[in-house]
Structures are given as C-alpha cells and as structure tokens.
Design an enzyme around this catalytic site. Structure first.
Site, PDB file in Angstrom:
ATOM      1  N   GLY A 189      43.998 -12.502 -23.045  1.00 23.55           N
ATOM      2  CA  GLY A 189      42.958 -12.968 -22.135  1.00 23.55           C
ATOM      3  C   GLY A 189      41.797 -13.541 -22.940  1.00 23.55           C
ATOM      4  O   GLY A 189      41.967 -13.954 -24.090  1.00 23.55           O
ATOM      5  N   PHE A 190      40.612 -13.515 -22.333  1.00 17.75           N
ATOM      6  CA  PHE A 190      39.450 -14.122 -23.004  1.00 17.75           C
ATOM      7  C   PHE A 190      39.144 -13.430 -24.334  1.00 17.75           C
ATOM      8  O   PHE A 190      38.896 -14.084 -25.341  1.00 17.75           O
ATOM      9  CB  PHE A 190      38.229 -14.041 -22.085  1.00 17.75           C
ATOM     10  CG  PHE A 190      38.268 -15.057 -20.992  1.00 17.75           C
ATOM     11  CD1 PHE A 190      37.858 -16.358 -21.230  1.00 17.75           C
ATOM     12  CD2 PHE A 190      38.718 -14.722 -19.726  1.00 17.75           C
ATOM     13  CE1 PHE A 190      37.891 -17.311 -20.226  1.00 17.75           C
ATOM     14  CE2 PHE A 190      38.759 -15.674 -18.711  1.00 17.75           C
ATOM     15  CZ  PHE A 190      38.344 -16.966 -18.961  1.00 17.75           C
TER      16      PHE A 190
ATOM     17  N   VAL B 110      52.633  -3.375 -22.818  1.00 18.15           N
ATOM     18  CA  VAL B 110      52.272  -2.220 -23.642  1.00 18.15           C
ATOM     19  C   VAL B 110      52.171  -1.008 -22.732  1.00 18.15           C
ATOM     20  O   VAL B 110      51.464  -1.024 -21.719  1.00 18.15           O
ATOM     21  CB  VAL B 110      50.964  -2.484 -24.408  1.00 18.15           C
ATOM     22  CG1 VAL B 110      50.465  -1.205 -25.081  1.00 18.15           C
ATOM     23  CG2 VAL B 110      51.199  -3.575 -25.454  1.00 18.15           C
TER      24      VAL B 110
ATOM     25  N   GLU C  57      32.895 -17.503  -3.635  1.00 18.67           N
ATOM     26  CA  GLU C  57      33.585 -18.741  -4.052  1.00 18.67           C
ATOM     27  C   GLU C  57      34.854 -18.952  -3.228  1.00 18.67           C
ATOM     28  O   GLU C  57      35.158 -20.070  -2.807  1.00 18.67           O
ATOM     29  CB  GLU C  57      33.915 -18.672  -5.545  1.00 18.67           C
ATOM     30  CG  GLU C  57      32.654 -18.768  -6.396  1.00 18.67           C
ATOM     31  CD  GLU C  57      32.884 -18.634  -7.902  1.00 18.67           C
ATOM     32  OE1 GLU C  57      32.015 -19.092  -8.657  1.00 18.67           O
ATOM     33  OE2 GLU C  57      33.901 -18.072  -8.318  1.00 18.67           O
TER      34      GLU C  57
ATOM     35  N   ALA D 133      33.643 -12.932 -18.627  1.00 19.02           N
ATOM     36  CA  ALA D 133      34.346 -13.592 -19.730  1.00 19.02           C
ATOM     37  C   ALA D 133      33.500 -13.691 -21.009  1.00 19.02           C
ATOM     38  O   ALA D 133      34.016 -13.416 -22.100  1.00 19.02           O
ATOM     39  CB  ALA D 133      34.821 -14.963 -19.266  1.00 19.02           C
TER      40      ALA D 133
HETATM   41  C1  LIG Z   1      39.131 -13.961  -9.602  1.00 19.50           C
HETATM   42  C2  LIG Z   1      38.229 -13.721 -10.778  1.00 19.50           C
HETATM   43  C3  LIG Z   1      37.128 -14.519 -10.966  1.00 19.50           C
HETATM   44  C4  LIG Z   1      36.280 -14.332 -12.079  1.00 19.50           C
HETATM   45  N1  LIG Z   1      35.215 -15.165 -12.245  1.00 19.50           N
HETATM   46  C5  LIG Z   1      34.463 -15.047 -13.360  1.00 19.50           C
HETATM   47  C6  LIG Z   1      33.400 -15.962 -13.625  1.00 19.50           C
HETATM   48  O1  LIG Z   1      33.136 -16.863 -12.825  1.00 19.50           O
HETATM   49  N2  LIG Z   1      32.695 -15.818 -14.778  1.00 19.50           N
HETATM   50  C7  LIG Z   1      32.974 -14.826 -15.677  1.00 19.50           C
HETATM   51  O2  LIG Z   1      32.336 -14.739 -16.726  1.00 19.50           O
HETATM   52  N3  LIG Z   1      33.949 -13.930 -15.444  1.00 19.50           N
HETATM   53  C8  LIG Z   1      34.708 -14.018 -14.310  1.00 19.50           C
HETATM   54  N4  LIG Z   1      35.715 -13.130 -14.085  1.00 19.50           N
HETATM   55  C9  LIG Z   1      35.889 -12.001 -15.016  1.00 19.50           C
HETATM   56  C10 LIG Z   1      36.623 -12.457 -16.273  1.00 19.50           C
HETATM   57  O3  LIG Z   1      37.785 -13.165 -15.920  1.00 19.50           O
HETATM   58  C11 LIG Z   1      36.943 -11.224 -17.090  1.00 19.50           C
HETATM   59  O4  LIG Z   1      35.732 -10.583 -17.433  1.00 19.50           O
HETATM   60  C12 LIG Z   1      37.699 -11.598 -18.349  1.00 19.50           C
HETATM   61  O5  LIG Z   1      38.946 -12.145 -18.018  1.00 19.50           O
HETATM   62  C13 LIG Z   1      37.884 -10.362 -19.229  1.00 19.50           C
HETATM   63  O6  LIG Z   1      38.577 -10.748 -20.383  1.00 19.50           O
HETATM   64  P1  LIG Z   1      39.565  -9.713 -21.088  1.00 19.50           P
HETATM   65  O7  LIG Z   1      40.020 -10.371 -22.337  1.00 19.50           O
HETATM   66  O8  LIG Z   1      38.942  -8.379 -21.163  1.00 19.50           O
HETATM   67  O9  LIG Z   1      40.784  -9.557 -20.076  1.00 19.50           O
HETATM   68  P2  LIG Z   1      41.722 -10.662 -19.370  1.00 19.50           P
HETATM   69  O10 LIG Z   1      41.176 -12.028 -19.516  1.00 19.50           O
HETATM   70  O11 LIG Z   1      41.943 -10.124 -17.999  1.00 19.50           O
HETATM   71  O12 LIG Z   1      43.046 -10.570 -20.203  1.00 19.50           O
HETATM   72  C14 LIG Z   1      43.827  -9.411 -20.238  1.00 19.50           C
HETATM   73  C15 LIG Z   1      45.231  -9.790 -20.677  1.00 19.50           C
HETATM   74  O13 LIG Z   1      45.949  -8.579 -20.923  1.00 19.50           O
HETATM   75  C16 LIG Z   1      47.244  -8.679 -20.387  1.00 19.50           C
HETATM   76  N5  LIG Z   1      47.718  -7.318 -20.112  1.00 19.50           N
HETATM   77  C17 LIG Z   1      47.227  -6.443 -19.215  1.00 19.50           C
HETATM   78  N6  LIG Z   1      47.903  -5.283 -19.292  1.00 19.50           N
HETATM   79  C18 LIG Z   1      48.813  -5.433 -20.270  1.00 19.50           C
HETATM   80  C19 LIG Z   1      49.808  -4.580 -20.813  1.00 19.50           C
HETATM   81  N7  LIG Z   1      49.973  -3.304 -20.400  1.00 19.50           N
HETATM   82  N8  LIG Z   1      50.617  -5.063 -21.780  1.00 19.50           N
HETATM   83  C20 LIG Z   1      50.465  -6.351 -22.231  1.00 19.50           C
HETATM   84  N9  LIG Z   1      49.526  -7.193 -21.758  1.00 19.50           N
HETATM   85  C21 LIG Z   1      48.716  -6.736 -20.780  1.00 19.50           C
HETATM   86  C22 LIG Z   1      47.084  -9.535 -19.156  1.00 19.50           C
HETATM   87  O14 LIG Z   1      48.297 -10.168 -18.804  1.00 19.50           O
HETATM   88  C23 LIG Z   1      46.019 -10.538 -19.607  1.00 19.50           C
HETATM   89  O15 LIG Z   1      46.573 -11.700 -20.143  1.00 19.50           O
HETATM   90  C24 LIG Z   1      36.566 -13.297 -12.980  1.00 19.50           C
HETATM   91  C25 LIG Z   1      37.676 -12.476 -12.784  1.00 19.50           C
HETATM   92  C26 LIG Z   1      38.510 -12.682 -11.690  1.00 19.50           C
HETATM   93  C27 LIG Z   1      39.716 -11.808 -11.497  1.00 19.50           C
END
Ligand SMILES: Cc1cc2nc3c(=O)[nH]c(=O)nc-3n(C[C@H](O)[C@H](O)[C@H](O)COP(=O)(O)OP(=O)(O)OC[C@H]3O[C@@H](n4cnc5c(N)ncnc54)[C@H](O)[C@@H]3O)c2cc1C
Length: 411
Positions: free
Chosen positions: A7-8, A73, A164, A310
């Site tokens: 993810g991000f 995982v 949104e 993000a």
């Molecule tokens: C609908 C929506 C709208 C949003 N709008 C905004 C916005 O406008 N602005 C903003 O800043 N933030 C926004 N967010 C929040 C933002 O998307 C998150 O804060 C951000 O994605 C967090 O990043 P991350 O890397 O922690 O997790 P993520 O980007 O969620 O990535 C996690 C990754 O881990 C993987 N994963 C999960 N569990 C497992 C596992 N057990 N084994 C292997 N892989 C796994 C998933 O497939 C995913 O690819 C929004 C979120 C959503 C759902």
C-alpha cells in the site's frame, strides 16, 4: 528486509531502499497497489479499475533488490524471525516492516458484514458499481422494486469518503443515468447520508463542514445527522431511533480497524486493534520489527494519535527505510501538509497548515492536482487526467459497465 503490504507505506519504504545494500521481499495478498482515495470514483463509474490500481511487479521492474511475493501473511514467528505466508514457505527476515493497512470496522452493528457494501478494494468498488447500475436496470422494468427502496442508496459514515461517495453518486444519477433511462422517474432516487455525530467532514473546520452540508443539499443528498445505525437488512437500514429506511443498497464507510492479520500477532494493541509502536515506529521490545501506516497505533510526542491517512503512511515508509539503511534509530515526526475532500464538480474543501482554508473551485482544483500527483505510474496519471477532462466537459461516465464473472475465474 520483508515488507508486508504494497500500500502507500509499503511502497514508499521499498522505493526508498532502492540504492541500499539490502534484499527486499514485498508481500501482498493482491498483485496490485490500490489508490484507495479514488475507489469511490470506480464505484460510481467515474474511473476504471486500472486507472487507480497498479501491478506491484510493474512498479519494481527496474528495482532489482525487490522481489514480490503474492500471498497472505497469517503470522510472524518472532523467535525464529520468520513471516508466515499462505500459500508457500515462511520468509526469514532481519528487518520486518508491517504495512498491511486497515479493514472495515462494523462496530458490531448486525448485518453490516452480510448486507452492506464496503469500499476498501477494487473488487468492492466494482461490486458497488455493479449493484448501483443493476438497481437502475431493475427499476426500469419493475415499478414495485422502486416502491421497495430499489433506488434508495444509503451511505453510512459522514467522513470524507462518505461525502465523496454521495456527491459522486448524485452526479452519476442526475447528470448521466437520467439521460440513459428515458422512462425512469429520477425523482424516485434517494441518496441518504447517515452520520452518527452532529456533523459531516469531521476533522475539518466547522465552516468547511457547513459548506459540505450546503453542497450536499444542493445536490439532492439527504443528510441525517445524529443518526446511529442499529442494523442493516438486505432491503432496509434500521436506525437506533427505530426509523427504517427502505434501501436495497447500503454503503458502509463508517470506520476502520486493523486488518485481521494483526489479531494473530503477539504484540500489544491500541484502539481498533492497531499495533502499538514507539516513537521510532518499532514494536516495543522488537527493534527489528517496524509497523507503519493504518496498521500502527503511532502517536505524536504529545500522545495524540496520528490519523489513518495516506501521507502518514508514506512519510513513515520513508522514515523506516532510512532507519534500516543507516541503522540509526530516530523519532518519527509527521509533517502535516493538509487535508482535503471533494463533494462534487467544482466543490471541495481543503485545510492547509497555519489555518489556511479553501472551499469551492480553488479547493477542487487543488484536490485534482494532488490526487493526480500521488497516483502511481505515469499511465495512471495520464488516464485519470484524460478521463476527468472528458467527464468534466461531457458529463459522461464511460465506465458505467455491469461486469460480473460469468464462469468461475473468467469473465
Ligand atoms: C475509500 C477510502 C478513501 C480514502 N481517502 C483518503 C484520502 O482522500 N486521503 C488520504 O490521505 N487517505 C485516504 N484514505 C486512507 C488511506 O488510503 C490509508 O490511510 C492508506 O492507504 C494507508 O496506507 P497503508 O500503507 O497503511 O495501507 P494500505 O494502503 O491499505 O495498504 C495495505 C496493503 O496491505 C495488503 N495486506 C493487507 N493484509 C495483508 C495480509 N494479511 N497479507 C498480505 N498483504 C496484506 C493489502 O492488500 C494492501 O495492499 C482512504 C481510504 C479509503 C478506504
């Protein structure tokens, strides 16, 4: 280095380790990175799925120290320093970065998991798009379906995603589908935003919240504030006040919690099952295990929690990469560059540091610019720019397709 989650946070961490003398295995349950902030546009036919998702292998084609592993995982063996992946062999690590993000929280409300649509993945966005379009097709030939709430769309959760989604649904209905369905009475369509607190767009200044409410009202969205949901049924939403809203489509964007994987990990947890981390983003007592992004219960020095957005995940990803590359523990400090949400065409709210606030057209332009800049890959940026330009000029939504698997595994 094993990074869990593309993810991000996970992507930024792996990218920032590009020149470092480390071997990285990036594990994700999906083969693509998802730009979650634009999922609602896929759900409302504004963008196609491949505009906002990008193959992880493609992202790292030119970074030879990254190996991708498709798998889920399911645990971490801290004694032997192995990540347990399903399917396949466990992965040994010297440094582990957990960046698996968040899942939808139902808050224990009955019926959410069974009957509500969620918006965390491309598959869920496409399921919602199919549902919305199918409801219109059914309503076109079945008047009783309309009377039963077939054209009522309830969105639960008045945060940026809920606002949104309502705005985009309203534009889809009143700018596009009204022309597609010649015989359908669009005044039967209801878009209802249900929010438990007394305001929408929590986290924004009250003036921007008020602007959001005004714009939603202009767009025909009915907003019910201070309305808690007691249960969701296949064709109704039941409020704590006992009011029933007949609706065949309920979208649940009311809250998030840590992904299920976190429950299996032997680490202390904070609110929402997030993993507690110290100021250097490592798990207390485990200096080689870092947790970042939505999965972490990370806090500022004054103890306030960092938001699940993000930019927090991205900055944490780069911070941890540097800590791993240099071996020097430091304190993570988040630099807030602002928050934004869009309500519809020419209408958005933006809040920047130092109390700078915008709304309306300038905020909307800023929102467009930032989202295009943060998309992964030139092709996605170009596609989104062209699609948005086209949609803006023509009011079209080319992605209004109902696409369902017709046989197992194939479409
Ligand atoms: C609908 C929506 C709208 C949003 N709008 C905004 C916005 O406008 N602005 C903003 O800043 N933030 C926004 N967010 C929040 C933002 O998307 C998150 O804060 C951000 O994605 C967090 O990043 P991350 O890397 O922690 O997790 P993520 O980007 O969620 O990535 C996690 C990754 O881990 C993987 N994963 C999960 N569990 C497992 C596992 N057990 N084994 C292997 N892989 C796994 C998933 O497939 C995913 O690819 C929004 C979120 C959503 C759902």
């Amino acid at each position: 280095v094993v990074i869990v989650g593309a993810g991000f946070g996970g992507l930024q961490c792996a990218k920032a380790l590009a020149g470092a003398a480390v071997d990285i295995t990036l594990v994700d349950q999906r083969n693509h990175h998802t730009f979650q902030p634009l999922l609602y546009q896929v759900a409302t036919a504004g963008l196609g799925a491949d505009d906002i998702a990008h193959s992880v292998r493609g992202i790292f084609q030119h970074q030879p120290n990254v190996t991708f592993r498709l798998g889920t995982v399911v645990g971490v063996d801290v004694e032997s320093s192995h990540v347990l992946v399903d399917p396949g062999p466990a992965l040994p690590y010297d440094h582990l970065v957990l960046a698996a993000g968040a899942a939808t929280s139902t808050f224990g409300v009955p019926g959410v998991a069974e009957h509500a649509f969620e918006l965390k993945s491309v598959a869920e966005a496409l399921a919602l798009r199919n549902q919305v379009l199918t409801c219109f097709e059914r309503a076109d030939v079945e008047p009783a379906f309309v009377a039963d709430g077939g054209l009522t769309f309830v969105v639960v959760g008045g945060g940026p995603t809920g606002v949104e989604t309502c705005g985009a649904l309203s534009e889809l209905v009143h700018r596009v589908l009204c022309a597609d369905f010649h015989a359908l009475d669009m005044s039967a369509v209801r878009i209802v935003l249900v929010e438990a607190t007394d305001h929408v767009l929590g986290g924004f200044h009250p003036r921007l919240r008020a602007y959001g409410l005004e714009r939603l009202a202009d767009m025909g969205v009915e907003v019910q504030l201070a309305a808690a949901v007691a249960g969701i049924e296949p064709t109704a939403v039941v409020l704590a006040s006992r009011e029933r809203i007949a609706a065949h489509t309920t979208v649940w964007v009311a809250g998030v919690r840590a992904v299920p994987m976190a429950d299996a990990l032997p680490f202390p947890k904070g609110p929402g099952g997030r993993i507690t981390v110290g100021p250097d983003l490592t798990v207390p007592g485990h200096p080689s295990i870092h947790v970042i992004g939505d999965l972490a219960d990370a806090r500022r020095t004054d103890g306030t929690p960092l938001a699940g957005v993000a930019p927090v995940a991205m900055q944490a990803g780069r911070f941890v990469a540097q800590a791993i590359a240099t071996g020097e523990p430091r304190v993570f400090r988040y630099r807030n560059k602002g928050t934004m949400a869009t309500i519809g065409r020419n209408a958005a709210v933006t809040e920047l540091p130092l109390g700078l606030r915008f709304r309306g057209f300038p905020a909307w332009v800023l929102w467009l610019f930032v989202h295009i800049m943060y998309l992964v890959g030139f092709r996605n940026r170009a596609n989104v720019l062209v699609n948005w330009g086209w949609n803006y000029l023509t009011y079209d939504r080319a992605a209004r397709l109902i696409v369902r698997p017709e046989r197992d595994g194939s479409e």
